[in-house]
Design a protein around this motif. Structure first.
Motif, PDB file in Angstrom:
ATOM      1  N   ARG A   1      40.454  42.591  24.249  1.00 27.36           N
ATOM      2  CA  ARG A   1      39.872  42.039  25.477  1.00 27.36           C
ATOM      3  C   ARG A   1      40.971  41.596  26.452  1.00 27.36           C
ATOM      4  N   LEU A   2      42.015  41.012  25.882  1.00 24.13           N
ATOM      5  CA  LEU A   2      43.140  40.589  26.728  1.00 24.13           C
ATOM      6  C   LEU A   2      43.734  41.801  27.450  1.00 24.13           C
ATOM      7  N   GLY A   3      43.900  42.904  26.720  1.00 22.97           N
ATOM      8  CA  GLY A   3      44.436  44.128  27.317  1.00 22.97           C
ATOM      9  C   GLY A   3      43.559  44.576  28.480  1.00 22.97           C
ATOM     10  N   GLU A   4      42.255  44.530  28.291  1.00 24.72           N
ATOM     11  CA  GLU A   4      41.338  44.954  29.368  1.00 24.72           C
ATOM     12  C   GLU A   4      41.504  44.062  30.600  1.00 24.72           C
ATOM     13  N   LYS A   5      41.646  42.760  30.339  1.00 29.33           N
ATOM     14  CA  LYS A   5      41.777  41.820  31.463  1.00 29.33           C
ATOM     15  C   LYS A   5      43.065  42.072  32.241  1.00 29.33           C
ATOM     16  N   LEU A   6      44.142  42.294  31.525  1.00 28.91           N
ATOM     17  CA  LEU A   6      45.424  42.527  32.202  1.00 28.91           C
ATOM     18  C   LEU A   6      45.374  43.820  33.017  1.00 28.91           C
ATOM     19  N   LEU A   7      44.775  44.835  32.421  1.00 26.19           N
ATOM     20  CA  LEU A   7      44.672  46.116  33.137  1.00 26.19           C
ATOM     21  C   LEU A   7      43.844  45.937  34.411  1.00 26.19           C
ATOM     22  N   ALA A   8      42.750  45.198  34.306  1.00 24.30           N
ATOM     23  CA  ALA A   8      41.890  44.985  35.481  1.00 24.30           C
ATOM     24  C   ALA A   8      42.632  44.205  36.566  1.00 24.30           C
ATOM     25  N   LEU A   9      43.552  43.351  36.179  1.00 23.15           N
ATOM     26  CA  LEU A   9      44.314  42.585  37.178  1.00 23.15           C
ATOM     27  C   LEU A   9      45.369  43.453  37.870  1.00 23.15           C
ATOM     28  N   VAL A  10      45.940  44.368  37.115  1.00 22.54           N
ATOM     29  CA  VAL A  10      47.073  45.135  37.632  1.00 22.54           C
ATOM     30  C   VAL A  10      46.631  46.374  38.419  1.00 22.54           C
ATOM     31  N   LEU A  11      45.557  47.003  37.971  1.00 25.47           N
ATOM     32  CA  LEU A  11      45.171  48.280  38.602  1.00 25.47           C
ATOM     33  C   LEU A  11      44.953  48.206  40.118  1.00 25.47           C
ATOM     34  N   PRO A  12      44.282  47.168  40.643  1.00 18.89           N
ATOM     35  CA  PRO A  12      44.098  47.141  42.098  1.00 18.89           C
ATOM     36  C   PRO A  12      45.416  46.988  42.859  1.00 18.89           C
ATOM     37  N   ILE A  13      46.407  46.402  42.209  1.00 16.23           N
ATOM     38  CA  ILE A  13      47.691  46.172  42.903  1.00 16.23           C
ATOM     39  C   ILE A  13      48.614  47.372  42.742  1.00 16.23           C
ATOM     40  N   ALA A  14      48.628  47.936  41.560  1.00 17.84           N
ATOM     41  CA  ALA A  14      49.600  48.991  41.271  1.00 17.84           C
ATOM     42  C   ALA A  14      48.954  50.136  40.491  1.00 17.84           C
ATOM     43  N   PRO A  15      48.041  50.870  41.137  1.00 19.93           N
ATOM     44  CA  PRO A  15      47.314  51.910  40.381  1.00 19.93           C
ATOM     45  C   PRO A  15      48.185  53.097  39.970  1.00 19.93           C
ATOM     46  N   SER A  16      49.360  53.264  40.615  1.00 17.87           N
ATOM     47  CA  SER A  16      50.102  54.503  40.350  1.00 17.87           C
ATOM     48  C   SER A  16      51.118  54.379  39.217  1.00 17.87           C
ATOM     49  N   ILE A  17      51.286  53.193  38.672  1.00 14.95           N
ATOM     50  CA  ILE A  17      52.354  53.102  37.659  1.00 14.95           C
ATOM     51  C   ILE A  17      51.856  52.775  36.254  1.00 14.95           C
ATOM     52  N   ILE A  18      50.566  52.466  36.117  1.00 17.71           N
ATOM     53  CA  ILE A  18      50.024  52.327  34.757  1.00 17.71           C
ATOM     54  C   ILE A  18      49.150  53.565  34.560  1.00 17.71           C
ATOM     55  N   LEU A  19      49.746  54.579  33.954  1.00 12.34           N
ATOM     56  CA  LEU A  19      49.030  55.858  33.889  1.00 12.34           C
ATOM     57  C   LEU A  19      48.529  56.201  32.491  1.00 12.34           C
ATOM     58  N   PHE A  20      49.152  55.609  31.484  1.00  8.46           N
ATOM     59  CA  PHE A  20      48.765  55.972  30.110  1.00  8.46           C
ATOM     60  C   PHE A  20      48.399  54.742  29.281  1.00  8.46           C
ATOM     61  N   PRO A  21      47.332  54.044  29.630  1.00  6.76           N
ATOM     62  CA  PRO A  21      46.998  52.855  28.849  1.00  6.76           C
ATOM     63  C   PRO A  21      46.232  53.172  27.558  1.00  6.76           C
ATOM     64  N   GLU A  22      45.855  54.453  27.371  1.00  8.85           N
ATOM     65  CA  GLU A  22      45.065  54.815  26.187  1.00  8.85           C
ATOM     66  C   GLU A  22      45.964  55.241  25.035  1.00  8.85           C
TER      67      GLU A  22
END
Ligand SMILES: Cc1cc2nc3c(=O)[nH]c(=O)nc-3n(C[C@H](O)[C@H](O)[C@H](O)COP(=O)(O)OP(=O)(O)OC[C@H]3O[C@@H](n4cnc5c(N)ncnc54)[C@H](O)[C@@H]3O)c2cc1C
Length: 490
Positions: free
Chosen positions: A218-239
């Motif tokens: 759940r923590l991972g999901e929260k962090l991803l949701a916080l970062v994606l709107p700011i920096a969508p182009s650099i977190i490309l492989f979270p799976e």
């Protein structure tokens, strides 16, 4: 030469106040995009940065192409995030802080009186098990406050001189808290400030998706949701990939089919299981080889021919100007030490913070016994402590059956696990300076002390100055018969 300050991390609350028309593109992606283009573009870095800021969408496309298509992943390291992570269990903190290329600062249990805040794992679903969990944790908590009060009284009395000042009283109170917390569960909530670059963050997200604990996923999901709107182009492989998920599966199946090995009680202290046999020579040869431009086997052969007494005097000369805070040079990375130890959760919480190391930890196992602080015994609470541990172990067995890995939450800071740790001698010096020291907590200090003694025997020359910083002056005098640089002559 021209140098420009290209960026720095700023509190997000301040950035939010700046947001609006004046400053629409508050993203670290422009830095990654500009730096990614350095290798191929004729433009200067600051021009590339200006271009990226002018057209953020283009910068994002460029990032995606460079990271995704070309695999030039390191550009994501130029984007850095800070996270306040609050209300997470001690158990989750272990998973959060297992990444080497990130920075963490946690609330020390020495400086707070724990208010009994708990993370109740969602995996525990039945009302009866939830009740049992809460009752077991409440019993641990009651003991914590009782032990703290008795220990504090006793320690303030024992250290009356230190406790004369308010600061001294707080210090002694910290010792009482440190020992009382051995009974607290790993469900106790904590908080951490974490600084991490986008590349490591992506790696964290992949690992956390595979966590056996929903709290961490759940923590991972929260962090991803916080970062994606700011920096969508650099977190490309979270799976996680199939390899991440299944690489060890065949081996694990193979092991599961083997007859169970008889449980062995841990021996005292750390055990060195492997080390660079000729560590002293390797360190000398690494230096000789690079200074003289020799290939390494020749440098090693040369060093081997040096008489033992001469080698000793070379190391003595080398250490002559060492100070307690001196970092060993890179040559010391040529000697590795791998050790195994059985450590309490409390000890592990500190050990895991040493990032320049390989640390593999087994599961917490009640069969490995518990670490009972001597001070708890001294105030006559050993019996009650042991009773609570027995009740905790009962609760653990029932939870394990019903809720799997979530059972670990009820285990305490005194429960133990086996660790296998590898460090090179450069990091060992740093670790021992900090942890075999009078300011270090006793549990990790005992581990560090035992380790230092063993390493001095296997690498007698390169480890001749290996000791905690509070022992440094004495050690220096033992070796040289005169005080270290900067110390007052007697
Ligand atoms: C007495 C004491 C009290 C402490 N109290 C607290 C506390 O209240 N809260 C808390 O959170 N922690 C606390 N710690 C832990 C401490 O902050 C460190 O995390 C821990 O000691 C690991 O040491 P380290 O960071 O120097 O090095 P390691 O992780 O062992 O790394 C070795 C060295 O590599 C370098 N290095 C590693 N990573 C980086 C990086 N990202 N950037 C730059 N250099 C790097 C540094 O030179 C570092 O010294 C305490 C430690 C001690 C000894």
């Amino acid at each position: 030469m021209r140098v420009k300050l290209a960026g720095f991390n700023v509190d997000a609350d301040i950035l939010r106040r700046l947001e609006g028309d004046r400053c629409r593109h508050l993203t670290p992606e422009t830095l990654s995009a500009a730096y990614a283009r350095i290798s191929r573009s004729p433009l200067s870095v600051d021009r590339l940065r200006q271009q990226a800021c002018r057209d953020v969408e283009k910068a994002r496309r460029s990032n995606q192409r460079i990271i995704f298509a070309m695999g030039h992943h390191s550009v994501a390291e130029h984007a850095v995030f800070n996270f306040d992570i609050m209300g997470v269990s001690r158990l989750a903190l272990e998973e959060i802080e297992r990444f080497r290329l990130a920075s963490y600062t946690e609330k020390s249990q020495r400086y707070v009186t724990l208010a009994g805040d708990l993370v109740l794992p969602v995996e525990i679903r039945s009302a009866a098990l939830k009740k049992m969990f809460r009752e077991a944790a409440q019993r641990q908590n009651r003991f914590y406050f009782k032990a703290f009060s008795l220990l504090n009284r006793q320690l303030q009395h024992q250290h009356a001189k230190t406790a004369q000042s308010a600061a001294g009283q707080r210090l002694v109170e910290g010792w009482a808290k440190e020992d009382a917390r051995y009974i607290l569960s790993l469900a106790t909530s904590g908080q951490v400030g974490m600084t991490v670059n986008a590349r490591t963050l992506e790696h964290m997200l992949r690992r956390w998706r595979l966590s056996p604990r929903q709290e961490v996923r759940r923590l991972g999901e929260k962090l991803l949701a916080l970062v994606l709107p700011i920096a969508p182009s650099i977190i490309l492989f979270p799976e996680p990939t199939a390899f991440d998920r299944e690489a060890f599966s065949p081996l694990d199946e193979f092991i599961a089919a083997l007859p169970a090995a008889a449980a062995r009680r841990p021996g005292p202290g750390p055990r060195i299981v492997s080390f660079t046999e000729n560590g002293d020579d390797m360190i000398l040869a690494a230096h000789v080889g690079s200074r003289r431009g020799l290939d390494f086997p020749r440098a090693l052969a040369m060093v081997k021919r040096i008489a033992p007494a001469r080698k000793k005097s070379l190391f003595r000369e080398f250490f002559k100007k060492v100070e307690f805070f001196s970092a060993m040079p890179r040559e010391f990375e040529m000697a590795d030490i791998t050790f195994q130890a059985t450590v309490s959760a409390s000890n592990f919480a500190q050990l895991k913070r040493h990032r320049m190391a390989t640390l593999l930890a087994g599961e917490y196992a009640p069969e490995l016994g518990n670490t009972l602080p001597e001070s708890i015994r001294q105030v006559g609470l050993a019996g009650e402590f042991t009773e609570i541990i027995a009740a905790t172990n009962d609760a653990y067995s029932r939870l394990r059956e019903a809720s799997g890995a979530a059972a670990d939450y009820i285990l305490t800071n005194s429960h133990r696990r086996r660790v296998l740790m590898k460090m090179n001698l450069r990091e060992i010096y740093h670790f021992i300076r900090l942890r075999d020291d009078e300011h270090a907590q006793w549990d990790i200090r005992e581990l560090a002390h035992g380790l230092a003694e063993k390493i001095r025997r296997i690498m007698p020359l390169s480890a001749m100055m290996l000791c905690g910083k509070s022992r440094f002056n004495d050690r220096f005098r033992e070796v040289y018969s005169f005080p270290p640089p900067g110390a007052e002559a007697e």
